[in-house]
Motif scaffolding. Structure first.
Motif, PDB file in Angstrom:
ATOM      1  N   ILE A  93      44.910  45.367  40.992  1.00 50.78           N
ATOM      2  CA  ILE A  93      45.075  43.977  40.574  1.00 50.78           C
ATOM      3  C   ILE A  93      45.399  43.912  39.086  1.00 50.78           C
ATOM      4  CG2 ILE A  93      43.975  41.721  40.376  1.00 50.78           C
ATOM      5  CD1 ILE A  93      42.268  42.382  42.772  1.00 50.78           C
ATOM      6  N   SER A  94      46.502  43.273  38.766  1.00 49.11           N
ATOM      7  CA  SER A  94      46.893  43.049  37.383  1.00 49.11           C
ATOM      8  C   SER A  94      46.740  41.558  37.079  1.00 49.11           C
ATOM      9  CB  SER A  94      48.346  43.489  37.164  1.00 49.11           C
ATOM     10  OG  SER A  94      48.779  43.166  35.854  1.00 49.11           O
ATOM     11  N   CYS A  95      45.871  41.225  36.123  1.00 47.33           N
ATOM     12  CA  CYS A  95      45.604  39.822  35.835  1.00 47.33           C
ATOM     13  C   CYS A  95      44.982  39.689  34.449  1.00 47.33           C
ATOM     14  CB  CYS A  95      44.669  39.218  36.890  1.00 47.33           C
ATOM     15  SG  CYS A  95      43.073  40.079  37.033  1.00 47.33           S
ATOM     16  N   ASP A  96      44.934  38.461  33.963  1.00 46.74           N
ATOM     17  CA  ASP A  96      44.244  38.177  32.708  1.00 46.74           C
ATOM     18  C   ASP A  96      42.743  38.059  32.929  1.00 46.74           C
ATOM     19  OD1 ASP A  96      46.673  37.978  31.178  1.00 46.74           O
ATOM     20  OD2 ASP A  96      46.990  36.008  32.086  1.00 46.74           O
ATOM     21  N   TYR A  97      42.370  37.470  34.074  1.00 48.41           N
ATOM     22  CA  TYR A  97      40.955  37.321  34.427  1.00 48.41           C
ATOM     23  C   TYR A  97      40.781  37.598  35.905  1.00 48.41           C
ATOM     24  CZ  TYR A  97      40.191  35.292  29.851  1.00 48.41           C
ATOM     25  OH  TYR A  97      40.116  35.110  28.504  1.00 48.41           O
ATOM     26  N   LEU A  98      39.690  38.297  36.217  1.00 53.37           N
ATOM     27  CA  LEU A  98      39.376  38.653  37.597  1.00 53.37           C
ATOM     28  C   LEU A  98      38.218  37.793  38.090  1.00 53.37           C
ATOM     29  CD1 LEU A  98      39.811  40.697  39.984  1.00 53.37           C
ATOM     30  CD2 LEU A  98      37.968  42.057  38.954  1.00 53.37           C
ATOM     31  N   ILE A  99      38.318  37.328  39.328  1.00 57.12           N
ATOM     32  CA  ILE A  99      37.236  36.581  39.962  1.00 57.12           C
ATOM     33  C   ILE A  99      36.750  37.366  41.169  1.00 57.12           C
ATOM     34  CG2 ILE A  99      36.583  34.448  41.137  1.00 57.12           C
ATOM     35  CD1 ILE A  99      38.750  33.014  39.585  1.00 57.12           C
ATOM     36  N   TYR A 100      35.441  37.512  41.271  1.00 59.01           N
ATOM     37  CA  TYR A 100      34.838  38.066  42.483  1.00 59.01           C
ATOM     38  C   TYR A 100      33.867  37.042  43.054  1.00 59.01           C
ATOM     39  CZ  TYR A 100      31.792  40.388  45.719  1.00 59.01           C
ATOM     40  OH  TYR A 100      31.085  40.671  46.848  1.00 59.01           O
ATOM     41  N   THR A 101      34.009  36.737  44.343  1.00 62.00           N
ATOM     42  CA  THR A 101      33.042  35.899  45.041  1.00 62.00           C
ATOM     43  C   THR A 101      32.728  36.527  46.395  1.00 62.00           C
ATOM     44  OG1 THR A 101      34.784  34.529  46.027  1.00 62.00           O
ATOM     45  CG2 THR A 101      33.810  33.737  43.967  1.00 62.00           C
ATOM     46  N   ASN A 102      31.594  36.134  46.961  1.00 59.51           N
ATOM     47  CA  ASN A 102      31.256  36.550  48.314  1.00 59.51           C
ATOM     48  C   ASN A 102      32.127  35.792  49.313  1.00 59.51           C
ATOM     49  OD1 ASN A 102      29.239  38.203  47.288  1.00 59.51           O
ATOM     50  ND2 ASN A 102      27.671  36.626  47.473  1.00 59.51           N
ATOM     51  N   CYS A 103      32.191  36.294  50.543  1.00 57.14           N
ATOM     52  CA  CYS A 103      33.097  35.707  51.528  1.00 57.14           C
ATOM     53  C   CYS A 103      32.570  34.401  52.106  1.00 57.14           C
ATOM     54  CB  CYS A 103      33.399  36.708  52.644  1.00 57.14           C
ATOM     55  SG  CYS A 103      32.010  37.073  53.732  1.00 57.14           S
ATOM     56  N   ASP A 104      31.383  33.961  51.703  1.00 61.90           N
ATOM     57  CA  ASP A 104      30.849  32.682  52.181  1.00 61.90           C
ATOM     58  C   ASP A 104      30.758  31.654  51.059  1.00 61.90           C
ATOM     59  OD1 ASP A 104      28.832  33.906  50.769  1.00 61.90           O
ATOM     60  OD2 ASP A 104      27.291  33.662  52.303  1.00 61.90           O
ATOM     61  N   ILE A 105      31.498  31.874  49.969  1.00 53.01           N
ATOM     62  CA  ILE A 105      31.508  30.942  48.843  1.00 53.01           C
ATOM     63  C   ILE A 105      32.776  30.089  48.919  1.00 53.01           C
ATOM     64  CG2 ILE A 105      31.528  30.710  46.344  1.00 53.01           C
ATOM     65  CD1 ILE A 105      28.855  31.631  47.556  1.00 53.01           C
ATOM     66  N   ILE A 106      32.596  28.807  49.199  1.00 56.84           N
ATOM     67  CA  ILE A 106      33.698  27.865  49.372  1.00 56.84           C
ATOM     68  C   ILE A 106      34.061  27.263  48.015  1.00 56.84           C
ATOM     69  CG2 ILE A 106      34.388  25.718  50.512  1.00 56.84           C
ATOM     70  CD1 ILE A 106      32.187  26.452  52.646  1.00 56.84           C
ATOM     71  N   LEU A 107      35.346  27.201  47.717  1.00 56.76           N
ATOM     72  CA  LEU A 107      35.816  26.666  46.447  1.00 56.76           C
ATOM     73  C   LEU A 107      36.189  25.194  46.574  1.00 56.76           C
ATOM     74  CD1 LEU A 107      38.276  29.506  45.322  1.00 56.76           C
ATOM     75  CD2 LEU A 107      35.775  29.469  45.189  1.00 56.76           C
ATOM     76  N   THR A 108      35.934  24.428  45.526  1.00 54.83           N
ATOM     77  CA  THR A 108      36.469  23.078  45.453  1.00 54.83           C
ATOM     78  C   THR A 108      37.954  23.162  45.080  1.00 54.83           C
ATOM     79  OG1 THR A 108      35.823  22.923  43.133  1.00 54.83           O
ATOM     80  CG2 THR A 108      34.253  22.090  44.763  1.00 54.83           C
ATOM     81  N   PRO A 109      38.737  22.147  45.403  1.00 57.11           N
ATOM     82  CA  PRO A 109      40.174  22.221  45.104  1.00 57.11           C
ATOM     83  C   PRO A 109      40.485  22.449  43.628  1.00 57.11           C
ATOM     84  CG  PRO A 109      39.745  20.458  46.657  1.00 57.11           C
ATOM     85  CD  PRO A 109      38.407  20.958  46.205  1.00 57.11           C
ATOM     86  N   HIS A 110      39.636  21.931  42.730  1.00 60.42           N
ATOM     87  CA  HIS A 110      39.899  22.067  41.295  1.00 60.42           C
ATOM     88  C   HIS A 110      39.261  23.321  40.701  1.00 60.42           C
ATOM     89  CE1 HIS A 110      36.073  19.933  41.767  1.00 60.42           C
ATOM     90  NE2 HIS A 110      35.719  20.410  40.593  1.00 60.42           N
ATOM     91  N   PHE A 111      38.830  24.260  41.525  1.00 61.45           N
ATOM     92  CA  PHE A 111      38.098  25.438  41.052  1.00 61.45           C
ATOM     93  C   PHE A 111      38.885  26.212  39.989  1.00 61.45           C
ATOM     94  CE2 PHE A 111      37.287  30.009  41.313  1.00 61.45           C
ATOM     95  CZ  PHE A 111      35.926  30.056  41.055  1.00 61.45           C
ATOM     96  N   TYR A 112      40.096  26.661  40.326  1.00 58.37           N
ATOM     97  CA  TYR A 112      40.873  27.471  39.379  1.00 58.37           C
ATOM     98  C   TYR A 112      41.260  26.652  38.144  1.00 58.37           C
ATOM     99  CZ  TYR A 112      41.224  30.653  43.359  1.00 58.37           C
ATOM    100  OH  TYR A 112      40.927  31.489  44.419  1.00 58.37           O
ATOM    101  N   GLU A 113      41.531  25.368  38.347  1.00 58.96           N
ATOM    102  CA  GLU A 113      41.855  24.491  37.220  1.00 58.96           C
ATOM    103  C   GLU A 113      40.688  24.446  36.232  1.00 58.96           C
ATOM    104  OE1 GLU A 113      45.041  22.155  35.748  1.00 58.96           O
ATOM    105  OE2 GLU A 113      44.934  23.078  37.721  1.00 58.96           O
ATOM    106  N   SER A 114      39.468  24.315  36.757  1.00 57.93           N
ATOM    107  CA  SER A 114      38.288  24.250  35.887  1.00 57.93           C
ATOM    108  C   SER A 114      38.003  25.596  35.239  1.00 57.93           C
ATOM    109  CB  SER A 114      37.078  23.776  36.699  1.00 57.93           C
ATOM    110  OG  SER A 114      37.268  22.467  37.179  1.00 57.93           O
ATOM    111  N   VAL A 115      38.160  26.674  35.990  1.00 56.98           N
ATOM    112  CA  VAL A 115      37.972  28.014  35.433  1.00 56.98           C
ATOM    113  C   VAL A 115      38.905  28.215  34.240  1.00 56.98           C
ATOM    114  CG1 VAL A 115      38.431  30.464  35.888  1.00 56.98           C
ATOM    115  CG2 VAL A 115      37.026  29.132  37.485  1.00 56.98           C
TER     116      VAL A 115
END
Length: 272
Positions: A93-115
């Motif tokens: 993975i090539s990225c500026d920031y890496l996110i790790y979550t468990n497979c049962d963690i649901i994101l809100t639609p604005h999740f990446y925007e807020s991050v």
């Protein structure tokens, strides 16, 4: 900003109930990616055996090759190792920031925007706690209600955003997923190695189905993870970085009280 988000997915036979909840997670990730307009998000799944099927928006990483049974042959389940997942992220993975979550963690639609907002404000790592919602909401068509539910806060750590450069130093030993000490171990590394981490215990950014805080765990696997955490803790520079941990800068004894109420933090460490 380029974000890479990795999640360990499972197959139906491994855990039918969790597999059903995983579908909610994956849909929420795809929806949040579509909402994010200020950068790019690449989604990644990693699992044992056959790659994830039916999700063209999610990239598959090479299959996991190890499990906890390589170290505990009699373990009840072949749970994956977090270090193998992080190693795959480091390699693929090539990225500026890496996110790790468990497979049962649901994101809100604005999740990446807020991050992205908080990262652009000068934070180089985020640890975001989930909101718990009723187990009655467990289907894909319940997703609007899941996101509308205010939820209840949860003290554990299960969503991590950090620079991929940290992967050069992070060592999680043989800690396996699904058992305590994965979150506390990764949190110790992220808080210690990041320059300006932000702890977000009450953010309206993630959901989890189920109200339990400390569900029953396999005592053998719990002991294994605890011993592995005690090993890696010797190499984590947490003592000199304790001021970056949650609640550490609050007035005494409020800081000690909040620390003691969090099952992912050690009161003994704080007092030391």
């Amino acid at each position: 900003m380029k974000i890479g988000h990795i999640v360990n997915t499972i197959k139906p036979k491994e855990n039918p109930n969790l597999f059903s909840l995983q579908a909610l997670t994956l849909k929420s990730m795809i929806d949040a990616k579509a909402y994010f307009k200020e950068g790019k998000v690449d989604l990644f799944a990693i699992q044992e055996g056959r790659p994830l099927q039916g999700h063209p928006d999610i990239n598959n990483l090479p299959s996991l090759q190890q499990s906890i049974r390589d170290f505990l042959p009699n373990a009840t389940k072949p749970l994956p190792l977090i270090q193998e997942i992080l190693d795959a992220a480091k390699e693929h993975i090539s990225c500026d920031y890496l996110i790790y979550t468990n497979c049962d963690i649901i994101l809100t639609p604005h999740f990446y925007e807020s991050v992205a907002y908080y990262l652009n404000k000068g934070h180089d790592a985020l640890i975001i706690n989930r909101q718990r919602v009723s187990i009655a909401l467990d289907r894909q068509d319940d997703l609007p209600a899941i996101l509308a539910d205010k939820g209840m806060t949860h003290p554990g750590f299960d969503c991590f955003v950090f620079s991929p450069d940290l992967l050069q130093s992070i060592d999680m030993d043989t800690i396996c997923l699904g058992i305590p000490f994965i979150g506390v171990g990764l949190a110790h590394w992220v808080f210690s190695l990041s320059e300006n981490p932000l702890f977000m215990p009450d953010a309206n950014l993630t959901r989890h189905i189920g109200l339990e805080v400390m569900p029953p765990v396999d005592p053998v696997l719990y002991k294994h993870n605890r011993q592995a955490f005690n090993r890696i803790k010797k190499n984590i520079p947490w003592k000199e970085n304790l001021h970056k941990f949650p609640y550490a800068l609050r007035p005494f004894p409020n800081n000690l009280w909040r620390w003691g109420l969090n099952p992912s933090l050690s009161t003994r460490d704080f007092l030391e």
